[in-house]
Design an enzyme around this catalytic site. Sequence first.
Site, PDB file in Angstrom:
ATOM      1  N   CYS A 260       0.978  -1.080   0.529  1.00 21.71           N
ATOM      2  CA  CYS A 260       0.448  -0.167   0.222  1.00 21.71           C
ATOM      3  C   CYS A 260       0.570   1.085  -0.055  1.00 21.71           C
ATOM      4  O   CYS A 260       1.872   1.228   0.385  1.00 21.71           O
ATOM      5  CB  CYS A 260      -0.432   0.210   1.451  1.00 21.71           C
ATOM      6  SG  CYS A 260      -1.786   1.475   1.341  1.00 21.71           S
TER       7      CYS A 260
ATOM      8  N   CYS B 272      -0.838   4.102  -6.294  1.00 20.64           N
ATOM      9  CA  CYS B 272      -1.393   3.300  -5.288  1.00 20.64           C
ATOM     10  C   CYS B 272      -1.704   1.824  -6.057  1.00 20.64           C
ATOM     11  O   CYS B 272      -2.225   1.812  -6.669  1.00 20.64           O
ATOM     12  CB  CYS B 272      -3.120   3.874  -5.347  1.00 20.64           C
ATOM     13  SG  CYS B 272      -4.685   3.245  -4.256  1.00 20.64           S
TER      14      CYS B 272
HETATM   15  N1  DGL Z   1      -4.187   0.306  -1.876  1.00 26.33           N
HETATM   16  C1  DGL Z   1      -3.827   1.485  -1.498  1.00 26.33           C
HETATM   17  C2  DGL Z   1      -2.547   3.126  -2.117  1.00 26.33           C
HETATM   18  O1  DGL Z   1      -1.854   1.709  -2.508  1.00 26.33           O
HETATM   19  C3  DGL Z   1      -5.168   2.353  -1.284  1.00 26.33           C
HETATM   20  C4  DGL Z   1      -4.991   3.159   0.214  1.00 26.33           C
HETATM   21  C5  DGL Z   1      -6.533   4.240   0.658  1.00 26.33           C
HETATM   22  O2  DGL Z   1      -6.623   3.220   0.944  1.00 26.33           O
HETATM   23  O3  DGL Z   1      -6.927   4.788   0.441  1.00 26.33           O
HETATM   24  O4  DGL Z   1      -2.523   3.242  -1.757  1.00 26.33           O
END
Ligand code: DGL
Length: 259
Positions: A74, A183
Site C-alpha cells: 500500500c 496506489c
Molecule cells: N492500496 C492503497 C495504496 O496503495 C490504497 C489506499 C487507500 O486505502 O486509500 O495507497
Amino acid sequence: MNSTDPIGLFDSGIGGTSIWKEVRALLPNENTIYLADSKNAPYGLKSKEEIIFLSEKNTEILLEQNCKLIVVACNTATTNAIKELRAKYKVPFIGIEPAIKPAALQSKTQTIGILATKGTLNSALFHENVAKHPEVKIVEQIGHGLVQLIENDAIASEEMTELLKSYLLPMVEKNIDYLVLGCSHYPYLIPQIKKIIPAKIKIIDSGEAVAKQTKKILEERDLLNVSNSTPTSLFYTNSSKDVLQKILSPIDTIFYKNF
Ligand code: DGL
C-alpha cells in the site's frame, strides 16, 4: 526465522493483491499470507497517526503467523508509516512508492502524471521523492473515490469511468507522456484508463519492482524458500470475501477474520 516461513503482505483492502500477483509470479516457491484491511479502507483519507496505528496492527497479525518478511502493499501505508514500522520491528519490510524515478528518467515531454491517494501525495516521503527529480514537471492528481469504488465491486461502473475521465483528461492536456499509478488498487483500472488516455502515454506502476526487491532481500538474508513442498497462499479479509475472490482465482482460499 526460517526460509519456509511465509512472506506477509498487507493493504487497506484488495488492491495490494496486484502486488501479491507480482510477488507470486517472481517467487512461486514462497508461502504467502495476505491481509486485506478493507473494513478500514480507504487509508488515503486518514491521518498519519491512524495509518501508523493500522499498519502496526496489520504487522502484528502477520508476525503472529511467523512472517519472515513483510511487504507493505500500500503506497499510503508505506509513505506514512514505513519509517515507524522499521524502527519498531526487526522483520525486514519492503514498501511501495509511486514510480517517479523510471518515469522521470524516460519522459520525453519532461512532464509526468501521478495518480495517488491524498495520504500518499501529502506525505513527507512522497515530497522527498519528488524533490529528487527537478528535471521533470510532476502533475499530481488525487484519485478521490477510486479506492472506495474498487472495494465496492464497481471497477467497471459508469461512475468509475466518469471519475477517471475527470482526473485523467486534464493530465493529458498538460502533455504528460507517463502516467504513474501511485496506489496498489489502481492497476485494476488499467483497462478503463487505456480507453481514456492516448496510447502513446505509458502507464507504470511499482508492482514488479517490489517483487524484485523482495527477492533481493530474501537472497541477501538467505531466506529464499528452497523446500520442495507445495507453497500455500492464504488470504484474510475483515470485509466481503466475494469482492476479494473476484480479483483472485477461484481456487485461492480466502478466510474472514475480524481484525
Ligand atoms: N492500496 C492503497 C495504496 O496503495 C490504497 C489506499 C487507500 O486505502 O486509500 O495507497
